[in-house]
Every structure is written in C-alpha cells, then in structure tokens.
Scaffold this motif. Structure first.
Motif, mmCIF file in Angstrom:
data_model
loop_
_atom_site.group_PDB
_atom_site.id
_atom_site.type_symbol
_atom_site.label_atom_id
_atom_site.label_comp_id
_atom_site.label_asym_id
_atom_site.label_seq_id
_atom_site.Cartn_x
_atom_site.Cartn_y
_atom_site.Cartn_z
ATOM 1 N N ALA A 93 11.006 82.561 47.365
ATOM 2 C CA ALA A 93 12.148 81.692 47.074
ATOM 3 C C ALA A 93 13.146 81.671 48.224
ATOM 4 O O ALA A 93 13.715 80.627 48.564
ATOM 5 N N GLY A 94 13.380 82.828 48.842
ATOM 6 C CA GLY A 94 14.322 82.878 49.956
ATOM 7 C C GLY A 94 13.860 82.065 51.146
ATOM 8 O O GLY A 94 14.674 81.455 51.855
ATOM 9 N N ARG A 119 19.922 79.601 41.274
ATOM 10 C CA ARG A 119 20.278 78.190 41.085
ATOM 11 C C ARG A 119 19.836 77.656 39.729
ATOM 12 O O ARG A 119 20.509 76.863 39.108
ATOM 13 N N ASN A 120 18.663 78.063 39.305
ATOM 14 C CA ASN A 120 18.136 77.667 37.997
ATOM 15 C C ASN A 120 17.660 78.961 37.339
ATOM 16 O O ASN A 120 16.487 79.116 37.009
ATOM 17 N N ALA A 121 18.625 79.890 37.202
ATOM 18 C CA ALA A 121 18.316 81.298 36.958
ATOM 19 C C ALA A 121 17.413 81.532 35.761
ATOM 20 O O ALA A 121 16.413 82.256 35.847
ATOM 21 N N VAL A 122 17.732 80.920 34.633
ATOM 22 C CA VAL A 122 16.980 81.191 33.408
ATOM 23 C C VAL A 122 15.508 80.837 33.586
ATOM 24 O O VAL A 122 14.613 81.631 33.286
ATOM 25 N N ASN A 123 15.259 79.637 34.103
ATOM 26 C CA ASN A 123 13.873 79.192 34.251
ATOM 27 C C ASN A 123 13.161 79.889 35.411
ATOM 28 O O ASN A 123 11.949 80.150 35.334
ATOM 29 N N TRP A 125 13.737 83.007 36.444
ATOM 30 C CA TRP A 125 13.381 84.348 35.984
ATOM 31 C C TRP A 125 12.284 84.294 34.929
ATOM 32 O O TRP A 125 11.441 85.194 34.842
ATOM 33 N N ALA A 126 12.285 83.238 34.135
ATOM 34 C CA ALA A 126 11.184 83.063 33.180
ATOM 35 C C ALA A 126 9.866 82.886 33.916
ATOM 36 O O ALA A 126 8.826 83.405 33.486
ATOM 37 N N PHE A 127 9.910 82.185 35.044
ATOM 38 C CA PHE A 127 8.717 82.030 35.866
ATOM 39 C C PHE A 127 8.274 83.377 36.425
ATOM 40 O O PHE A 127 7.081 83.695 36.456
ATOM 41 N N GLY A 128 9.232 84.175 36.862
ATOM 42 C CA GLY A 128 8.906 85.506 37.349
ATOM 43 C C GLY A 128 8.267 86.364 36.271
ATOM 44 O O GLY A 128 7.310 87.108 36.528
ATOM 45 N N ILE A 129 8.781 86.264 35.057
ATOM 46 C CA ILE A 129 8.203 87.021 33.933
ATOM 47 C C ILE A 129 6.795 86.532 33.638
ATOM 48 O O ILE A 129 5.888 87.329 33.354
ATOM 49 N N ARG A 192 15.626 71.383 41.430
ATOM 50 C CA ARG A 192 15.892 70.475 40.313
ATOM 51 C C ARG A 192 16.269 71.262 39.057
ATOM 52 O O ARG A 192 15.733 72.324 38.800
ATOM 53 N N LYS A 193 17.162 70.717 38.285
ATOM 54 C CA LYS A 193 17.560 71.337 37.023
ATOM 55 C C LYS A 193 16.577 70.913 35.928
ATOM 56 O O LYS A 193 16.887 70.097 35.054
ATOM 57 N N VAL A 194 15.376 71.470 35.996
ATOM 58 C CA VAL A 194 14.351 71.158 35.000
ATOM 59 C C VAL A 194 13.920 72.460 34.341
ATOM 60 O O VAL A 194 14.166 73.557 34.846
ATOM 61 N N ASP A 195 13.256 72.331 33.198
ATOM 62 C CA ASP A 195 12.782 73.514 32.491
ATOM 63 C C ASP A 195 11.474 74.000 33.095
ATOM 64 O O ASP A 195 10.809 73.295 33.870
ATOM 65 N N LEU A 196 11.093 75.222 32.716
ATOM 66 C CA LEU A 196 9.894 75.842 33.286
ATOM 67 C C LEU A 196 8.643 75.044 32.956
ATOM 68 O O LEU A 196 7.759 74.886 33.810
#
Length: 272
Positions: A93-94, A119-123, A125-129, A192-196
């Motif tokens: 990501a960096g 930037r789109n922290a919730v999604n 981090w969900a991707f990381g999980i 983009r501000k989209v969901d996972l």
C-alpha cells in the motif's frame, strides 16, 4: 499505447449481483512491459522510500529462511512462498501511495505512505484480515500435507518429490485465487471510497477479462518471488533475499500503473 474503455462484457462475475463491478478495459499483451518501465521510473524518483520498503520486503523472507534453518523443516519453503505472496499486496500500500503522489506531481514522503492504509481504513483492514484468513487456511493445508510425509524417509529429492508436487499444485491453486482477489483490490480501496466486495469483484472481473495479460503479469511476479526464495535458501541468502530490495518495490510501483491502466476512471489519467 492508450486504450478505450468498451462496454463491459457480461460474465458470471458481473452478473452475480454480489456487488458493483467497476468496468475495466481489455489490455494488450505488451502492457506489463509498460508497467515495469513506469515502475522503474517511480523507483528512480523516490529512491529513499523505495529502499525503506525494499528492506522491509527483504526482511520478511530472511525471517522465513531463519525459521527453516532453525527448524530443519524444508517443506516450509513452499507454504512460506505462498504466504509471502498473500501478504504482499497488503504491504505494498505504501508503494502505491508513492506512485499516486508522483502521478499528482507531489513529493512523496514516508509518513504519507504509512498513512495510506487509513484512507479507506475499515475496508482496507478487512482486506488485510481476508488475506490473513487465507494465509492461515493455507498453513493448515500445508501442515496437513507435511503430516502425510513419513518420518522414516530421508530428506532427499526423490522422497520429497511427491509431497513437493502436491504442495506445488495446491499452492498454485491458492496463489491463483489470491491473485484474482488481490490484483487490483488494494489500489481500488486506496483511491476510491468503495466497499471491499466491490473492490474484490472488480479485481476478479478485470483479471478474468484479461486472462492472458494477467497470466503474464502474474508469472512475472511469481518468478521474482520464487527466484528470491530459491536462490536465498539454496545458494546465497544475501543474493537471493537481497533481490527483494529491488524486485518487490518494482512490482509494487508497476502494480499501481497496472491498476491505472486497467480499471475505468471518470476522467482520463496521464501517467506516461
């Protein structure tokens, strides 16, 4: 060479109604070479940040090598290689942020790159999980394959070959699945501000539409990772793992340009 976005072809992914699928373009077979060239350009423009992330990517396989040496469990090599490819998109990501900043004619910084994950922290981090769950599942499968190896056999190539073959086939399946899921997911979530679900389905559709091109691109990524592991563990760990200092940042930067070149945007992008 520029491309025009055409009407999105229908397939099981776009018709699934699981989530919105952002349209993609049909790529040319020579596009991966263009992404590599642009990625190399970004490396030269941000050498210090590149070196920092390269060091991080080189440290991970070195720790895996240390684990192999300490445990003597050589069959951990294939699971480790797959795990490295699982977490790679998340760690990159960096690097995506550096290419994005350069595209906007900004001066990239380490702190700005570190904050990219928020930037789109919730999604994100969900991707990381999601990647972590896949990695744990793969490790359990790999442990099962290893458990089938008779302890009374010598660790020679002839005895290891059947288990290496099984591990390679299963690992290739996991790698292919993760490549479909993650090829463009992380940069989509960053920009983009989209969901996972939207990001994952868009990535899967883009890979499916461009199977031949993405097979070339995926093969290049796998070859870089495999070279580093094989050379590092069997011949020279400095030469092998040191190659990650160069190859992994290059792949990260090039992957951003692959995303820009593949996924539709509302306005034109000039990155060449």
């Amino acid at each position: 060479m520029s491309h025009k976005f055409e009407e999105q072809p229908h397939n099981a992914i776009t018709d699934s109604k699981i989530a919105r699928v952002i349209p993609c373009k049909e790529l040319d077979l020579g596009d991966p070479l263009k992404w590599i060239r642009l990625g190399l350009r970004d490396m030269l423009k941000a050498p210090h940040i590149t070196a920092l992330f390269g060091l991080l990517f080189a440290l991970v396989p070195w720790l895996i090598y240390y684990l192999v040496v300490q445990t003597g469990w050589h069959l951990v090599i294939l699971p480790a290689l797959v795990c490295f490819m699982l977490i790679g998109p998340f760690l990159a990501a960096g690097l995506y942020d550096v290419s994005w900043e350069l595209e906007k004619n900004h001066v990239p910084s380490i702190w700005h790159s570190i904050k990219a994950i928020t930037r789109n922290a919730v999604n994100e981090w969900a991707f990381g999980i999601l990647l972590m769950v896949l990695m744990i599942f793969w490790l359990r499968v790999a442990a099962l394959i290893h458990a089938l190896y008779p302890p009374y056999l010598d660790d020679n190539f002839e005895n290891l070959l059947p288990f290496l073959a099984v591990g390679t086939i299963v690992g290739a399946g996991f790698t292919l699945l993760v490549f479909f899921i993650s090829a463009f997911t992380q940069p989509i979530l960053m920009e983009r501000k989209v969901d996972l679900a939207t990001a994952v389905m868009t990535s899967m559709n883009a890979v499916w539409v461009n199977k031949k091109v993405m097979l070339i691109w995926g093969g290049f990524i796998f070859a870089c990772v495999a070279f580093g592991f094989v050379v590092g563990i069997t011949l020279d760990y400095i030469l092998g793992f040191g190659s990650f200092l160069f190859t992994m940042p290059l792949i990260g930067y090039a992957s951003w340009h692959a995303y820009i070149d593949t996924i539709e945007t509302k306005r034109g992008r000039k990155f060449e």
